[in-house]
Write a protein that holds these residues in place. Structure first.
Motif, PDB file in Angstrom:
ATOM      1  N   ALA A 120      -8.248  15.965  -5.170  1.00  5.88           N
ATOM      2  CA  ALA A 120      -7.596  15.338  -4.075  1.00  5.88           C
ATOM      3  C   ALA A 120      -7.496  16.417  -2.738  1.00  5.88           C
ATOM      4  CB  ALA A 120      -6.281  14.469  -4.180  1.00  5.88           C
ATOM      5  N   ILE A 121      -6.775  17.379  -3.368  1.00  4.32           N
ATOM      6  CA  ILE A 121      -6.337  18.191  -2.419  1.00  4.32           C
ATOM      7  C   ILE A 121      -7.520  19.462  -1.741  1.00  4.32           C
ATOM      8  CG2 ILE A 121      -3.984  18.310  -3.122  1.00  4.32           C
ATOM      9  CD1 ILE A 121      -4.443  21.021  -4.280  1.00  4.32           C
ATOM     10  N   THR A 126      -5.310   3.633  -1.099  1.00  4.17           N
ATOM     11  CA  THR A 126      -4.575   2.438  -1.298  1.00  4.17           C
ATOM     12  C   THR A 126      -5.414   1.101  -0.718  1.00  4.17           C
ATOM     13  OG1 THR A 126      -3.452   2.551   0.881  1.00  4.17           O
ATOM     14  CG2 THR A 126      -2.527   3.891  -1.252  1.00  4.17           C
ATOM     15  N   GLU A 127      -6.078   1.240   0.283  1.00  3.18           N
ATOM     16  CA  GLU A 127      -6.687  -0.026   0.764  1.00  3.18           C
ATOM     17  C   GLU A 127      -7.819  -0.513  -0.160  1.00  3.18           C
ATOM     18  OE1 GLU A 127      -7.815   1.124   4.634  1.00  3.18           O
ATOM     19  OE2 GLU A 127      -5.697   1.229   5.256  1.00  3.18           O
ATOM     20  N   SER A 128      -8.302   0.148  -1.236  1.00  5.24           N
ATOM     21  CA  SER A 128      -9.298  -0.245  -2.166  1.00  5.24           C
ATOM     22  C   SER A 128      -8.651  -0.938  -3.223  1.00  5.24           C
ATOM     23  CB  SER A 128     -10.386   0.760  -2.389  1.00  5.24           C
ATOM     24  OG  SER A 128      -9.538   1.681  -3.257  1.00  5.24           O
ATOM     25  N   VAL A 129      -7.316  -0.783  -3.281  1.00  3.86           N
ATOM     26  CA  VAL A 129      -6.534  -1.311  -4.568  1.00  3.86           C
ATOM     27  C   VAL A 129      -5.799  -2.350  -4.061  1.00  3.86           C
ATOM     28  CG1 VAL A 129      -4.751  -0.748  -6.169  1.00  3.86           C
ATOM     29  CG2 VAL A 129      -6.394   1.028  -5.195  1.00  3.86           C
ATOM     30  N   VAL A 130      -5.079  -2.363  -2.944  1.00  2.00           N
ATOM     31  CA  VAL A 130      -4.271  -3.627  -2.276  1.00  2.00           C
ATOM     32  C   VAL A 130      -5.325  -4.425  -1.519  1.00  2.00           C
ATOM     33  CG1 VAL A 130      -2.373  -4.391  -1.201  1.00  2.00           C
ATOM     34  CG2 VAL A 130      -2.104  -2.332  -2.566  1.00  2.00           C
ATOM     35  N   LEU A 131      -5.563  -5.754  -1.975  1.00  2.00           N
ATOM     36  CA  LEU A 131      -6.527  -6.680  -1.276  1.00  2.00           C
ATOM     37  C   LEU A 131      -5.886  -7.189   0.162  1.00  2.00           C
ATOM     38  CD1 LEU A 131      -7.588  -8.587  -4.260  1.00  2.00           C
ATOM     39  CD2 LEU A 131      -8.571  -6.826  -3.301  1.00  2.00           C
ATOM     40  N   GLY A 132      -6.692  -7.208   0.917  1.00  2.00           N
ATOM     41  CA  GLY A 132      -6.480  -7.566   2.505  1.00  2.00           C
ATOM     42  C   GLY A 132      -5.181  -6.940   3.055  1.00  2.00           C
ATOM     43  N   ALA A 133      -5.359  -5.588   2.705  1.00  2.00           N
ATOM     44  CA  ALA A 133      -4.259  -4.745   3.598  1.00  2.00           C
ATOM     45  C   ALA A 133      -4.810  -3.333   3.986  1.00  2.00           C
ATOM     46  CB  ALA A 133      -3.027  -4.256   2.476  1.00  2.00           C
ATOM     47  N   VAL A 151      -0.711  15.804  -1.757  1.00  2.00           N
ATOM     48  CA  VAL A 151       0.021  16.185  -2.914  1.00  2.00           C
ATOM     49  C   VAL A 151       0.882  15.151  -3.033  1.00  2.00           C
ATOM     50  CG1 VAL A 151       1.738  17.904  -3.522  1.00  2.00           C
ATOM     51  CG2 VAL A 151      -0.441  18.663  -2.680  1.00  2.00           C
ATOM     52  N   ARG A 152       1.552  14.754  -2.146  1.00  2.00           N
ATOM     53  CA  ARG A 152       2.629  13.370  -2.344  1.00  2.00           C
ATOM     54  C   ARG A 152       2.147  12.051  -2.487  1.00  2.00           C
ATOM     55  NH1 ARG A 152       7.455  15.272  -3.672  1.00  2.00           N
ATOM     56  NH2 ARG A 152       8.773  16.195  -2.086  1.00  2.00           N
ATOM     57  N   SER A 153       0.619  12.061  -2.564  1.00  2.00           N
ATOM     58  CA  SER A 153       0.094  10.751  -2.806  1.00  2.00           C
ATOM     59  C   SER A 153      -0.048  10.524  -4.311  1.00  2.00           C
ATOM     60  CB  SER A 153      -1.012  10.603  -1.925  1.00  2.00           C
ATOM     61  OG  SER A 153      -1.092  10.647  -0.618  1.00  2.00           O
ATOM     62  N   HIS A 154       0.218   9.387  -4.794  1.00  2.00           N
ATOM     63  CA  HIS A 154      -0.339   9.060  -6.260  1.00  2.00           C
ATOM     64  C   HIS A 154      -1.724   8.101  -5.945  1.00  2.00           C
ATOM     65  CE1 HIS A 154       3.695   9.878  -7.732  1.00  2.00           C
ATOM     66  NE2 HIS A 154       4.101   9.748  -6.524  1.00  2.00           N
ATOM     67  N   TRP A 155      -1.818   7.073  -5.324  1.00  2.00           N
ATOM     68  CA  TRP A 155      -3.185   6.589  -5.043  1.00  2.00           C
ATOM     69  C   TRP A 155      -3.552   7.073  -3.934  1.00  2.00           C
ATOM     70  CZ3 TRP A 155      -5.825   3.001  -8.316  1.00  2.00           C
ATOM     71  CH2 TRP A 155      -5.130   2.459  -9.465  1.00  2.00           C
ATOM     72  N   MET A 156      -4.948   7.398  -3.848  1.00  2.00           N
ATOM     73  CA  MET A 156      -5.415   8.173  -2.341  1.00  2.00           C
ATOM     74  C   MET A 156      -5.925   7.042  -1.733  1.00  2.00           C
ATOM     75  SD  MET A 156      -4.811  11.174  -2.453  1.00  2.00           S
ATOM     76  CE  MET A 156      -5.477  11.440  -0.996  1.00  2.00           C
ATOM     77  N   THR A 186       0.903  -1.430   0.057  1.00  2.00           N
ATOM     78  CA  THR A 186       0.105   0.055  -0.066  1.00  2.00           C
ATOM     79  C   THR A 186       0.838   1.369   0.014  1.00  2.00           C
ATOM     80  OG1 THR A 186      -0.163   0.221   2.562  1.00  2.00           O
ATOM     81  CG2 THR A 186      -1.994  -1.141   1.287  1.00  2.00           C
ATOM     82  N   LEU A 187       1.966   1.174   0.590  1.00  2.00           N
ATOM     83  CA  LEU A 187       3.004   2.319   0.679  1.00  2.00           C
ATOM     84  C   LEU A 187       3.586   2.468  -0.740  1.00  2.00           C
ATOM     85  CD1 LEU A 187       4.379   1.844   4.296  1.00  2.00           C
ATOM     86  CD2 LEU A 187       2.827   3.416   3.526  1.00  2.00           C
ATOM     87  N   LEU A 188       3.722   1.582  -1.179  1.00  2.00           N
ATOM     88  CA  LEU A 188       4.249   1.700  -2.737  1.00  2.00           C
ATOM     89  C   LEU A 188       3.560   2.431  -3.580  1.00  2.00           C
ATOM     90  CD1 LEU A 188       6.394   0.951  -4.914  1.00  2.00           C
ATOM     91  CD2 LEU A 188       5.119  -1.239  -5.511  1.00  2.00           C
ATOM     92  N   LEU A 189       2.145   1.864  -3.528  1.00  2.00           N
ATOM     93  CA  LEU A 189       1.153   2.764  -4.259  1.00  2.00           C
ATOM     94  C   LEU A 189       0.867   4.190  -3.824  1.00  2.00           C
ATOM     95  CD1 LEU A 189       0.610  -0.015  -5.216  1.00  2.00           C
ATOM     96  CD2 LEU A 189      -1.732   0.293  -5.330  1.00  2.00           C
ATOM     97  N   ARG A 190       1.214   4.343  -2.431  1.00  2.00           N
ATOM     98  CA  ARG A 190       1.032   5.724  -2.294  1.00  2.00           C
ATOM     99  C   ARG A 190       2.071   6.880  -2.573  1.00  2.00           C
ATOM    100  NH1 ARG A 190      -2.766   8.539   0.344  1.00  2.00           N
ATOM    101  NH2 ARG A 190      -3.570   6.716   1.427  1.00  2.00           N
ATOM    102  N   TYR A 191       3.262   6.094  -2.276  1.00  2.00           N
ATOM    103  CA  TYR A 191       4.376   7.139  -2.778  1.00  2.00           C
ATOM    104  C   TYR A 191       5.087   6.609  -3.988  1.00  2.00           C
ATOM    105  CZ  TYR A 191       3.455   8.312   2.465  1.00  2.00           C
ATOM    106  OH  TYR A 191       2.774   8.491   3.403  1.00  2.00           O
ATOM    107  N   ASN A 192       5.023   5.688  -4.514  1.00  2.00           N
ATOM    108  CA  ASN A 192       5.814   5.193  -5.418  1.00  2.00           C
ATOM    109  C   ASN A 192       7.090   4.656  -5.069  1.00  2.00           C
ATOM    110  OD1 ASN A 192       4.025   5.398  -7.592  1.00  2.00           O
ATOM    111  ND2 ASN A 192       4.958   7.002  -8.658  1.00  2.00           N
ATOM    112  N   TYR A 193       7.316   4.410  -3.674  1.00  2.00           N
ATOM    113  CA  TYR A 193       8.501   3.930  -3.085  1.00  2.00           C
ATOM    114  C   TYR A 193       8.131   3.330  -1.871  1.00  2.00           C
ATOM    115  CZ  TYR A 193       8.719   8.230  -0.426  1.00  2.00           C
ATOM    116  OH  TYR A 193       8.611   9.415   0.322  1.00  2.00           O
TER     117      TYR A 193
END
Length: 498
Positions: free
Chosen positions: A301-302, A322-329, A315-320, A60-67
């Motif tokens: 988003a902002i 993330t828990e709806s994208v990564v299953l079970g997280a 502003v720093r987020s890519h996916w807002m 989920t953090l990868l999707l949030r920040y791209n790292y």
């Protein structure tokens, strides 16, 4: 810069430590009854006790920040040692916790308590002296040495001070693209000509850049989705043909206020605060389902930001969500999501810079450069991150960093002593590639293979419907979703390489 392990035979303890700013990586963790540690995850993977379970929370953090920010890694039970920390582990001690030996929060506090009170000229002189000392030490090498040169403020300043100290022409390296919108080489060439460096440049084709994409999982041993990793690898490969060590200008933006958000975010927050939050959030909710360009999507988003901290997080987020994208997280806490320990910094600009020094810089910028360089057997050194330079920067008032709507004021004034202002004063461009058009064109088949519905369903990490909708939106051209998709694609490519 360092990452080391020290075994004390008498006390039977292992000490792991990582440099102050996080230039070098160090992974560690228990797998079964075995403690594993190393500078690369691929070293840990070959151990027979390595379990290799994907950490969905880190995903989920990868999707949030791209790292994936420290202390997390893509593997469950394996952590990154945070920058400026050490941990002492006795035999069988599973509860050992990292502790700081140098804490940037204390550096910022000291800077606020004892700020620099000299004149502009004295500040420029002091910065010059500290950078000269840093570069003098980092030029020491028994192998050929050079520098990256983009033609921007930071790299130009490092090269200018190197050339001042050198008895011979400094080796400098730049990379250019045929697409003028992404080409920085012409600016680097102008600075190199003025400083009379031994300059080399490589104009890469789209095919050169695209050929690197399949290699990224090998170069970055956990998923990493800053697409400027591609030109960074290419310029490192070019530099390695002539030198073994290269100095870079990284760190200037975070320490001296160079990033564009530092200039516009305080004004933006001032405007947003004038409109009641429920009204802003309502407008954003109404418009959110519409296919809009990436910048408009970010604006929506902002609109719902509840505080300055929440605004910067968005502003720093890519996916807002993330828990709806990564299953079970469930997305865990991270520096930008829970920044309360930095509320002692009253200035919004200084607060953003502080968080980036502790997060974005070590977990994105330094990872990008270090892994790309080491994959080419090239050592990179970062003079601006000498802790004496960092500590001086923390003491400088904000007006010596951001002035007249422009960042890095003191760095610019120092550079103007060596390079004409007309050669380096231009809008910040970054080290970008045309990722959006690549994904619709030459990378489309590669991406489609990684994003196949059947594949996503079988692997079971992502909400297939959300990912496929995002992919279709991007392909339609109605919206640019490249930054979102790149994090998914980098994970998928990495997963396929395991």
């Amino acid at each position: 810069m360092f990452a080391f392990a020290l075994w004390d035979r008498q006390d039977r303890t292992l000490t792991l430590a990582r440099d102050r700013m996080g230039e070098k990586p160090l992974y560690w963790g228990w797998q079964g009854q075995t403690l594993l540690f190393g500078s690369e995850l691929k070293a840990l993977r070959v151990h027979p006790d390595f379990q290799g379970m994907i950490d969905r929370e880190a995903l989920t953090l990868l999707l949030r920040y791209n790292y994936i920010p420290a202390p997390y890694s893509i593997y469950r039970g394996i952590r990154k040692l945070p920058a400026g920390h050490y941990v002492v582990i006795a035999a069988g001690d599973r509860d050992a916790m990292p502790r700081p030996f140098w804490d940037y929060r204390n550096v910022v506090r000291a800077g606020l308590e004892t700020p620099f009170t000299g004149t502009d000229g004295q500040a420029i002189d002091e910065l010059e002296a500290r950078l000269m000392t840093s570069i003098q030490g980092q030029r020491v090498a028994d192998v050929p040495l050079g520098a990256f040169l983009s033609g921007g403020i930071d790299s130009s300043l490092v090269v200018a001070l190197m050339q001042r100290q050198a008895s011979q022409r400094v080796n400098t390296y730049a990379i250019g693209f045929q697409d003028k919108a992404f080409d920085e080489a012409v600016h680097a060439r102008a600075v190199a000509d003025h400083l009379d460096t031994d300059h080399a440049e490589l104009y890469v084709t789209e095919q050169d850049a695209l050929a690197i994409v399949p290699e990224l999982p090998r170069i970055y041993c956990e998923p990493f989705a800053d697409s400027s990793q591609i030109p960074t690898f290419l310029v490192s490969r070019m530099a390695r043909q002539r030198v073994t060590v290269a100095l870079s200008g990284d760190g200037g933006d975070e320490l001296f206020g160079g990033y564009t958000p530092y200039q516009f975010m305080p004004r933006l927050w001032g405007w947003l605060r004038m409109v009641p939050a429920p009204l802003r959030q309502g407008v954003a909710a109404l418009l959110a389902p519409l296919p809009v360009p990436q910048r408009i999507e970010k604006l929506l988003a902002i609109l719902g930001a509840a505080s300055r901290e929440d605004l910067y997080f968005r502003v720093r987020s890519h996916w807002m969500n993330t828990e709806s994208v990564v299953l079970g997280a469930n997305e865990p806490d991270s520096l930008l999501r829970n920044p309360g320990e930095w509320r002692f910094v009253e200035s919004f600009e200084a607060w953003m810079m502080s968080l980036d020094v502790c997060g974005y810089m070590p977990d994105d910028i330094l990872v990008k450069v270090d892994r790309a360089a080491m994959a080419n057997s090239l050592e990179t050194r970062v003079p601006l991150l000498d802790h004496r330079v960092v500590e001086f920067a923390a003491r400088l008032p904000l007006s010596m960093k951001i002035r007249g709507g422009q960042g890095k004021w003191v760095l610019r004034q120092l550079l103007y002593r060596y390079v004409p202002q007309s050669l380096v004063d231009r809008p910040k461009a970054g080290f970008a590639v045309p990722l959006g058009s690549w994904l619709r064109g030459p990378l489309r088949e590669w991406a489609e293979d990684l994003l196949q519905e059947s594949r996503l369903l079988q692997e079971g990490y992502f909400n297939t419907k959300r990912v496929r909708e995002t992919w279709r939106e991007h392909l339609s051209g109605r919206a640019d979703r490249s930054s979102k998709l790149w994090s998914i694609l980098m994970f998928q490519a990495w997963l396929a390489d395991q």
